[in-house]
Design an enzyme around this catalytic site. Structure first.
Site, PDB file in Angstrom:
ATOM      1  N   ILE A   1       0.868  -1.180   0.000  1.00  0.00           N
ATOM      2  CA  ILE A   1       0.000   0.000   0.000  1.00  0.00           C
ATOM      3  C   ILE A   1       0.904   1.228   0.000  1.00  0.00           C
ATOM      4  CG2 ILE A   1      -2.040  -1.067   1.039  1.00  0.00           C
ATOM      5  CD1 ILE A   1      -1.202  -0.124   3.747  1.00  0.00           C
ATOM      6  N   ASP A   2       0.365   2.354  -0.405  1.00  0.00           N
ATOM      7  CA  ASP A   2       1.165   3.567  -0.551  1.00  0.00           C
ATOM      8  C   ASP A   2       1.765   4.029   0.773  1.00  0.00           C
ATOM      9  OD1 ASP A   2       0.543   3.649  -3.226  1.00  0.00           O
ATOM     10  OD2 ASP A   2      -1.060   5.140  -3.000  1.00  0.00           O
TER      11      ASP A   2
END
Length: 350
Positions: free
Chosen positions: A157-158
């Site tokens: 995930i970012d």
């Protein structure tokens, strides 16, 4: 022999494995599959191929085989391999981890904001994976990236997205989880605060995603479908605040920046997402008080307002359905409450 790739690495993906598919030619003589695959994948070593086969990363006609299997004409071979694996040695670092669940096969972590998931250009230390490497080596000093590529990371995930991420602790578990991501059977729900009053109560966004033609660190939606990779996001309105909306997003595919790109595509950029223009007022009034209110919200949540709230998958060993939920982090919860109070105040003074 025909080969197809299910991922184009340069376009990015939340998943970290690509699937290479081969069809064996009609004239193929019987040949050990480990040698055959080594000959057909650039840079592959027989040792790595054999480890991948042993871990279940390769199937023939949908079934797991052993390294001494002899390929036959017409065989359909599927091999999963890491997308652009970093060859730099990963340094184990004693970084505090928020471990939600752990057993001998998997770990589920709750990632904080402002933490990169794995090392890359400009971020060689301080990442989630540096901490995971240290944690796993305390349990098993022999474990390294040879035994467990990227220490079991199968998705990401970012940096500024908070929430749940699953890692494998064995190669078998990594293969099992990677297949679930490919087959879109992993349940992932995100909560996002977006600009604007989303008209429909729920909907589906379907637009290809690829790198932005002008800004290479960003991605863009290409609705005509001729560029990029297929991407689908389902959304549902959770709460409305007139100028911003709280939504739940369910990923059917896992492209990089998918929610951020798709929501912007339908006119609802994520709140305070500076890369995609959400760090300025996109909806609202011209009054100074409103501008100050929004600036205070930005200060409370100085990042893209996106949280990976739920994660569901089949346990690689027990086959049991596992489901985890992470509460909203304080920064997002405080901003949402601030908008709630703002709307109440407006109504009271309406």
């Amino acid at each position: 022999m025909h080969e197809a790739n299910d991922h184009l690495p340069e376009e990015g993906s939340e998943e970290l494995y690509e699937r290479k598919t081969f069809s064996v030619d009609k004239g193929q003589e019987p040949f050990r599959i480990d040698k055959w695959v080594q000959m057909h994948i650039e840079g592959a070593t027989r040792n790595k191929v054999q480890r991948g086969i042993d871990a279940g990363f390769l199937t023939v006609n949908g079934k797991v085989v052993k390294s001494n299997y002899k390929v036959k004409p017409g065989d359909e071979i599927v091999m999963m391999s890491l997308i652009n694996p970093d060859h730099t040695e990963l340094k184990a670092e004693n970084i505090p981890l928020n471990i939600v669940y752990e057993d001998d096969a998997v770990m589920v972590l709750n990632k904080p904001a402002n933490m990169v998931v794995h090392p890359g250009v400009g971020n060689f230390s301080g990442t989630l994976l540096n901490g995971v490497a240290y944690h796993l080596q305390q349990q098993n000093p022999q474990i390294d990236e040879e035994a467990l590529p990227r220490f079991g990371l199968v998705h990401r995930i970012d940096k500024n997205t908070t929430g749940l991420i699953v890692l494998a602790k064995t190669a078998d578990a990594a293969a099992h989880l990677a297949k679930q991501f490919f087959n879109h059977t992993v349940q992932r729900k995100y909560v996002a605060l977006v600009w604007g009053d989303v008209q429909e109560e729920e909907g589906t966004i379907e637009a290809h995603i690829a790198r932005h033609r002008q800004y290479r660190k960003m991605f863009d939606a290409y609705p005509e479908g001729e560029t990029g990779k297929h991407a689908i996001t389902h959304y549902k309105v959770l709460e409305r605040f007139n100028y911003v909306t709280l939504v739940e997003c369910v990923l059917e595919t896992g492209r990089t920046h998918q929610i951020r790109v798709h929501m912007k595509h339908i006119g609802h950029t994520l709140f305070n997402d500076w890369e995609y223009g959400g760090d300025k007022i996109l909806k609202g009034t011209i009054y100074t008080k409103y501008k100050q209110f929004v600036d205070n919200c930005f200060a409370l949540c100085p990042r893209c307002a996106l949280h990976a709230r739920t994660l569901g998958f089949q346990h690689p060993v027990t086959q049991k359905e596992m489901f985890f939920e992470s509460p909203l982090p304080d920064d997002m919860a405080q901003v949402i409450e601030k908008w709630r109070n703002y709307m109440t105040h407006r109504k009271d003074n309406g």
